[in-house]
Design a protein around this motif. Structure first.
Motif, PDB file in Angstrom:
ATOM      1  N   GLU A 204     -31.553  -5.459  -4.175  1.00  0.00           N
ATOM      2  CA  GLU A 204     -31.118  -3.840  -3.889  1.00  0.00           C
ATOM      3  C   GLU A 204     -29.792  -4.223  -3.636  1.00  0.00           C
ATOM      4  OE1 GLU A 204     -32.848  -0.496  -3.250  1.00  0.00           O
ATOM      5  OE2 GLU A 204     -34.196  -1.773  -4.475  1.00  0.00           O
ATOM      6  N   ARG A 207     -26.848  -2.206  -5.719  1.00  0.00           N
ATOM      7  CA  ARG A 207     -26.636  -1.144  -4.697  1.00  0.00           C
ATOM      8  C   ARG A 207     -24.755  -0.967  -4.550  1.00  0.00           C
ATOM      9  NH1 ARG A 207     -31.022   1.703  -6.386  1.00  0.00           N
ATOM     10  NH2 ARG A 207     -33.111   0.837  -5.855  1.00  0.00           N
ATOM     11  N   ILE A 242     -33.202  -1.382 -10.636  1.00  0.00           N
ATOM     12  CA  ILE A 242     -32.319  -0.799 -10.246  1.00  0.00           C
ATOM     13  C   ILE A 242     -30.394   0.124 -11.132  1.00  0.00           C
ATOM     14  CG2 ILE A 242     -30.651  -0.360  -8.961  1.00  0.00           C
ATOM     15  CD1 ILE A 242     -32.490  -3.050  -6.827  1.00  0.00           C
TER      16      ILE A 242
END
Length: 478
Positions: A204, A207, A242
């Protein structure tokens, strides 16, 4: 002054002379200097490399100027005071200089707070053990390999591993996760288990990285010898979900009434590998990556028939500009090439059937233009069956299509076709202003040529024009 001890890495004569000049310049400035990073790694692997990274315990910009002066020929120094880096180019060799530094990171940013450091500090901040190896250019141990994290052993084992705790390494600079996967793909190495687990746990964090940097690493993966290695690692790490969620939509096999379709994700990875065996063109590889991207949106189960993906070529073509925009890829002729190939990738397959007309061949040549070879390459890469007999039959059929394409092109000259009668000529002939009638007459000439009703010549097209205009009660202006 400089030791005659040989370097612990293989170098050309020119590279050795350059390193000796760097060592001498560093000695005169009183700053310890080291050759570090990718150049050391690639030389030990026997890979070609043109980029030297020099780290010194001191002012890297001053060292760069001193080295450029010793090389002569008024070699310019490109330097960036803010970052404390400088670059010197000598023929095809690029040498970058920087002062040794240590880094600390804030959680919300990958931009570190930098301060001067030792060689050990600089090696500690490196992303992977195989990139932390250094060659000393100091008098006392010139040419020696300084390898505090056993990067040489990892090269031998073909392992990607971080020098320090991997979770901290990736949290500090999440782009390192993509770099690790890129190195695994380029070098055909394995990512060490703890290192890969840390990538999964920190996915994550990607990002906070700019799209441009992500796409740069993604394209390097696409350009590796076997891109599927990196693409599969991106998927298994959680990063692909993602950065490129449309690819994840293709993963898996759905069963209904005992019938399943192939896993379009892994099929796509095989197609990318197949085309990569025949071309280094990044955008042809992108066409292979996106050729079935429209399948999830068009998937349907038809009773008595099975799974279908009708129109996935057209749907996929429409998705290409959006994907390129999101990935910050060039919205130029590169994107238009990929879009065209995605939209056309089923057409040559339909031409492998019997009794295909010259008209169908002409239309494919007209639509593909100079990209016909890339299209045929994509179609051949799209054959991923494990049945060797079936593969042989498909390839033989495509060879027949290639011959038909060549024959029709030689006789009709349709590739990159320009109309023998232009809109301006039509307006001048009949005294018309721009409008629908002019467009209709142009289209009628084009269709007649593509259908083989008339030859692709001015004389035939003009005679056809007069006939069509007459039906509209149009007469040439005298």
């Amino acid at each position: 002054m400089i030791s005659s001890k040989p370097l612990d890495i293989p170098c050309s004569l020119q590279e050795r002379k350059v390193l000796e000049k760097i060592a001498l310049a560093a000695h005169e400035l009183g700053v310890p200097a080291y050759l570090i990073g990718g150049f050391v790694r690639d030389k030990l692997l026997g890979r070609k490399t043109k980029d030297m990274d020099i780290v010194c315990v001191g002012d890297g910009i001053a060292l760069a100027h001193k080295v450029a002066e010793s090389l002569g020929n008024n070699i310019p120094v490109n330097f960036f005071k803010t970052y404390g880096t400088a670059q010197v180019k000598l023929n095809d060799l690029e040498i970058e200089f920087v002062g040794a530094r240590k880094e600390s990171y804030r959680e919300e940013s990958r931009n570190p707070e930098v301060s001067a450091g030792t060689l050990q500090d600089d090696q500690n901040r490196r992303d992977f053990t195989i990139n932390a190896m250094a060659i000393s250019l100091r008098d006392i141990d010139y040419g020696s390999l300084l390898d505090p994290f056993d990067g040489l052993a990892d090269l031998d084992k073909k392992i990607i591993r971080t020098p320090l705790a991997p979770a901290q390494t990736f949290s500090d600079d999440p782009l390192r996760m993509m770099r690790g996967i890129r190195f695994a793909s380029q070098l055909q190495f394995t990512i060490e288990e703890g290192t890969f687990t840390a990538i999964q746990e920190n996915a994550e964090r990607i990002r906070i990285i700019s799209q441009e940097r992500i796409s740069d690493e993604f394209n390097k993966i696409m350009l590796s010898v076997k891109p599927s290695v990196g693409l599969d690692l991106l998927y298994k790490s959680g990063l692909l979900k993602i950065i490129f969620p449309q690819m994840i939509d293709m993963v898996g096999v759905e069963m209904y009434e005992g019938k399943g379709h192939k896993d379009n994700f892994y099929h796509t990875l095989q197609v990318v590998d197949n085309i990569s065996e025949n071309t280094k063109d990044l955008w042809l590889r992108w066409a292979a990556l996106l050729h079935d991207i429209g399948k999830p949106a068009t998937k349907k189960f038809e009773p008595g028939h099975g799974w279908t993906f009708h129109g996935h070529d057209a749907v996929g073509g429409k998705m290409v500009p959006r994907i390129f925009g999101k990935m910050k890829l060039p919205l130029s002729e590169k994107m238009r090439l990929v879009k065209k190939l995605v939209e056309l990738h089923l057409r040559p397959i339909s031409l492998t059937k019997e009794n295909i007309t010259d008209s169908a061949i002409r239309r494919l040549l007209f639509d593909a233009g100079d990209d016909i070879e890339g299209l045929m390459m994509l179609c051949e890469a799209d054959i991923t069956s494990k049945n060797k007999t079936k593969v042989k039959r498909y390839l033989e059929n495509f060879e027949l299509v290639r011959r038909r394409l060549k024959e029709v092109e030689e006789s009709d000259r349709i590739r990159n076709w320009q109309p023998p009668i232009t809109g301006e000529m039509i307006m001048e002939t009949f005294g018309l202003k721009p409008g629908r009638i002019v467009g209709d007459l142009k289209s009628a000439i084009r269709e007649a040529i593509l259908d083989g009703e008339i030859p692709n010549t001015y004389e035939a097209a003009y005679a056809f024009l007069l006939e069509k205009a007459g039906a509209l009660n149009l007469s040439p202006v005298k």
